[in-house]
Design a protein around this motif. Sequence first.
Motif, PDB file in Angstrom:
ATOM      1  N   UNK A 162       0.787  -0.995  -0.154  1.00  0.00           N
ATOM      2  CA  UNK A 162      -0.042  -0.061  -0.067  1.00  0.00           C
ATOM      3  C   UNK A 162       0.788   1.175   0.272  1.00  0.00           C
ATOM      4  N   UNK A 163       0.685   1.929  -1.322  1.00  0.00           N
ATOM      5  CA  UNK A 163       1.279   2.868  -1.598  1.00  0.00           C
ATOM      6  C   UNK A 163       1.098   4.382  -0.030  1.00  0.00           C
ATOM      7  N   UNK A 164      -0.512   4.519  -0.151  1.00  0.00           N
ATOM      8  CA  UNK A 164      -0.719   5.603   1.062  1.00  0.00           C
ATOM      9  C   UNK A 164      -0.030   5.368   1.927  1.00  0.00           C
ATOM     10  N   UNK A 165      -0.225   3.950   2.782  1.00  0.00           N
ATOM     11  CA  UNK A 165       0.235   3.421   3.368  1.00  0.00           C
ATOM     12  C   UNK A 165       2.307   3.954   4.436  1.00  0.00           C
ATOM     13  N   UNK A 166       2.690   4.194   3.063  1.00  0.00           N
ATOM     14  CA  UNK A 166       3.901   4.468   3.611  1.00  0.00           C
ATOM     15  C   UNK A 166       4.245   5.356   3.637  1.00  0.00           C
ATOM     16  N   UNK A 167       3.334   5.994   2.975  1.00  0.00           N
ATOM     17  CA  UNK A 167       3.194   8.285   3.236  1.00  0.00           C
ATOM     18  C   UNK A 167       2.736   8.097   4.424  1.00  0.00           C
ATOM     19  N   UNK A 168       1.788   7.988   4.659  1.00  0.00           N
ATOM     20  CA  UNK A 168       1.337   8.104   6.109  1.00  0.00           C
ATOM     21  C   UNK A 168       2.215   7.409   7.638  1.00  0.00           C
ATOM     22  N   UNK A 169       2.915   6.197   6.645  1.00  0.00           N
ATOM     23  CA  UNK A 169       3.850   6.549   7.756  1.00  0.00           C
ATOM     24  C   UNK A 169       5.125   7.256   8.203  1.00  0.00           C
ATOM     25  N   UNK A 170       5.378   7.726   6.038  1.00  0.00           N
ATOM     26  CA  UNK A 170       6.599   8.918   6.428  1.00  0.00           C
ATOM     27  C   UNK A 170       6.528   9.745   7.240  1.00  0.00           C
ATOM     28  N   UNK A 171       5.460  10.701   6.858  1.00  0.00           N
ATOM     29  CA  UNK A 171       4.795  11.737   7.435  1.00  0.00           C
ATOM     30  C   UNK A 171       4.438  11.906   8.524  1.00  0.00           C
ATOM     31  N   UNK A 172       3.650  11.053   9.395  1.00  0.00           N
ATOM     32  CA  UNK A 172       4.042  10.952  11.271  1.00  0.00           C
ATOM     33  C   UNK A 172       4.942  10.610  11.317  1.00  0.00           C
ATOM     34  N   UNK A 173       5.918   9.728  10.749  1.00  0.00           N
ATOM     35  CA  UNK A 173       7.128   9.592  11.838  1.00  0.00           C
ATOM     36  C   UNK A 173       7.836  11.269  11.842  1.00  0.00           C
ATOM     37  N   UNK A 174       8.046  11.576  10.732  1.00  0.00           N
ATOM     38  CA  UNK A 174       8.488  13.197  10.804  1.00  0.00           C
ATOM     39  C   UNK A 174       7.776  14.438  11.555  1.00  0.00           C
ATOM     40  N   UNK A 175       6.355  13.675  11.989  1.00  0.00           N
ATOM     41  CA  UNK A 175       5.732  14.871  13.094  1.00  0.00           C
ATOM     42  C   UNK A 175       5.963  14.299  14.003  1.00  0.00           C
ATOM     43  N   UNK A 205       6.853  21.821   6.442  1.00  0.00           N
ATOM     44  CA  UNK A 205       5.873  21.922   5.650  1.00  0.00           C
ATOM     45  C   UNK A 205       6.108  22.570   4.576  1.00  0.00           C
ATOM     46  N   UNK A 206       7.298  22.980   3.642  1.00  0.00           N
ATOM     47  CA  UNK A 206       7.583  23.542   2.619  1.00  0.00           C
ATOM     48  C   UNK A 206       7.399  22.263   2.214  1.00  0.00           C
ATOM     49  N   UNK A 207       8.186  21.060   2.439  1.00  0.00           N
ATOM     50  CA  UNK A 207       8.247  19.713   1.599  1.00  0.00           C
ATOM     51  C   UNK A 207       7.103  18.891   1.774  1.00  0.00           C
ATOM     52  N   UNK A 208       6.157  18.698   2.764  1.00  0.00           N
ATOM     53  CA  UNK A 208       4.973  18.315   2.917  1.00  0.00           C
ATOM     54  C   UNK A 208       3.730  18.915   1.934  1.00  0.00           C
ATOM     55  N   UNK A 209       4.104  20.962   1.456  1.00  0.00           N
ATOM     56  CA  UNK A 209       2.865  21.685   0.579  1.00  0.00           C
ATOM     57  C   UNK A 209       3.293  21.419  -0.573  1.00  0.00           C
ATOM     58  N   UNK A 210       4.504  21.195  -0.966  1.00  0.00           N
ATOM     59  CA  UNK A 210       5.262  21.103  -2.279  1.00  0.00           C
ATOM     60  C   UNK A 210       4.905  19.824  -2.963  1.00  0.00           C
ATOM     61  N   UNK A 211       5.267  18.043  -2.139  1.00  0.00           N
ATOM     62  CA  UNK A 211       4.707  17.311  -2.563  1.00  0.00           C
ATOM     63  C   UNK A 211       2.933  17.003  -2.742  1.00  0.00           C
ATOM     64  N   UNK A 212       2.293  17.544  -2.249  1.00  0.00           N
ATOM     65  CA  UNK A 212       0.935  17.576  -2.757  1.00  0.00           C
ATOM     66  C   UNK A 212       1.037  19.022  -3.476  1.00  0.00           C
ATOM     67  N   UNK A 213       1.459  19.894  -4.288  1.00  0.00           N
ATOM     68  CA  UNK A 213       0.680  21.019  -5.356  1.00  0.00           C
ATOM     69  C   UNK A 213       1.586  19.881  -6.579  1.00  0.00           C
ATOM     70  N   UNK A 214       2.509  19.470  -6.237  1.00  0.00           N
ATOM     71  CA  UNK A 214       3.438  18.749  -7.547  1.00  0.00           C
ATOM     72  C   UNK A 214       3.106  16.741  -7.529  1.00  0.00           C
ATOM     73  N   UNK A 215       1.958  17.475  -6.888  1.00  0.00           N
ATOM     74  CA  UNK A 215       1.355  15.695  -7.610  1.00  0.00           C
ATOM     75  C   UNK A 215       1.614  14.287  -7.307  1.00  0.00           C
ATOM     76  N   UNK A 216       2.428  14.607  -5.948  1.00  0.00           N
ATOM     77  CA  UNK A 216       3.223  13.338  -5.381  1.00  0.00           C
ATOM     78  C   UNK A 216       2.261  12.319  -4.624  1.00  0.00           C
ATOM     79  N   UNK A 217       0.963  13.513  -4.056  1.00  0.00           N
ATOM     80  CA  UNK A 217       0.133  12.205  -3.257  1.00  0.00           C
ATOM     81  C   UNK A 217      -1.033  11.867  -4.285  1.00  0.00           C
TER      82      UNK A 217
END
Lengths: 484, 65
Positions: free
Chosen positions: A245-258, B20-32
């Motif tokens: 699941x790529x969804x989970x992988x990104x959720x995992x990264x951003x929640x770790x960063x937070x 925060x900037x990295x997250x905003x960039x990721x969303x704006x550039x279709x990474x999500x």
Amino acid sequence: MSELMPSAAEPQNEPPTRAEIDRSCRGPLLVFIASAVFWLVIGSLWAILAAVKMHTPGLLTSWEPLTFGRVRPVHLNMTIYGWASMSGIATLLWLQARLARTRLPLPNLLIAGGVVWNLALVAGLVEISLGHGTSVEWIEIPLFWALVFASVFAVVMASSLTMFARRKVAHVYVSQWYLFGAVLWFPFLYLMANTLIHTGLTRGVTAAATNWWFAHNVLGLWLTPIGLATIYYLIPKVIGAPIHSYHLSLLGFWSLALFYNWAGTHHLIGGPLPAWLVTVGIVGSLMMFVPVITVGINHHMTMVGHFRRLKDSPTLRFIVFSGMSYTAVSLQGSLTSLRSVNEVNHFTHYTIAHAHLGVYSFFSMAMFGALYYLLPRLTGREWASARLIKLHFWASAGGLALYWGPLTIGGWLQGLRMNNPDVPFLEIMTDTLPWLWGRTAAGTLMTLGHVVFAWLVVTMLRGSGGARPASFAAATSPIGEVKQ
Amino acid sequence: MTLVYGIVWIVMAAFAVSAVAALVWAIQHGQMERFASAARSIFDEEEPVGRPTDAFPTSGLERRS
């Protein structure tokens, strides 16, 4: 299929093949890898010496550099800044080159950086051995040499950002996010912690809070992102299947960063810190359940249907062991941060077992797996012996199990009894001796694995294993039928 | 000392802003978006999905002995 995008710098150029990328990494990475393996072996010898001194304190005490107070920080710095960081930087650079589909930039500067890193580490270790260490855990090396390390971080960062700027792949794969966490955040943390503590800006309680905020982030924002980036790249690559699941992988990264960088103050539960500061650390630690469970589920579900490949792939064995250990050590760590648990395990051998589950069972096993994968690709040569790779795996995995199990039980019992004022302290100390002997045996087994690994690396560099099959992809297709 | 305090606060603020900037960039550039193709971005014709890429060595010292 990869989504290739045009590069502003090289609009006409095709992206290099993986073989070309791997070749471009050869010089700099071999400097870092050979150094890392050297520090692994030497660091293990200091580890055994420290372990023996815990149950036989009279051993080698007539020469100050070999007393416990110096041997133990020398072991830690050799393994963290020698083995773990140097193998981590090598893996990080290789992963980034592959993910960006670009050749490794600044090779000569990186080679010089590897040499300077080694010299700074030797100087730092000599300082600690001569009694000039700072006595601040994880930053025992005096400030001057820390600044030299920071200059090498700057080169790694420059190389990393150049690769990202030149990338030929539009999508930023999840491993790349983790690597950014490591390469862009950790050097600043390192510099800040050293500045705050060594220049006298923080003293007493604030210095301790800064110390543990930093020390926990060596795991959280340096070793963990590199380890997870490696796992997220190598499990799919080795088995030939995308992550579950790529969804989970990104959720995992951003929640770790937070959450991760809040967790450090849980090391100071019971200390004279403001209660809210410790509570923040506990909340951050418990919130780590989110990234840990997402990563654990994702890795497991990716492996479902492919577990039989563990028999055939050396890399996969180490990497999967590492991934499972990440889940275990993180859940254990979150629970350990609870005040009710911590009042038992704090200041006992339980914590040492936990630390090794993280740095060894998770991170080092990920690095072993990565090096088994990338060294044949860097050198164009094959490993000399499948039997010895298996011996390395079982010595490391068995050694770790023998290390973690007894020390966890022994440490917990030690904690329970230390909380009971009716039990004399000396009796508690004497009763920990069998567990400490177990640790020495376990450490010896792990060291055996490291010596075998070092021997395999040396024979690879000498070419004893012969050339790698020209078409490795074709050679691996009957992977289940490989005879050993 | 004030200067060092200032630098520390600026670096720490930059640390938070970069995330925060990295997250905003990721969303704006279709990474999500397009997660299925994103998961396959490490595969291509050279190393396609379905092909394992690692195995124990079958040559080396054991074969020679």
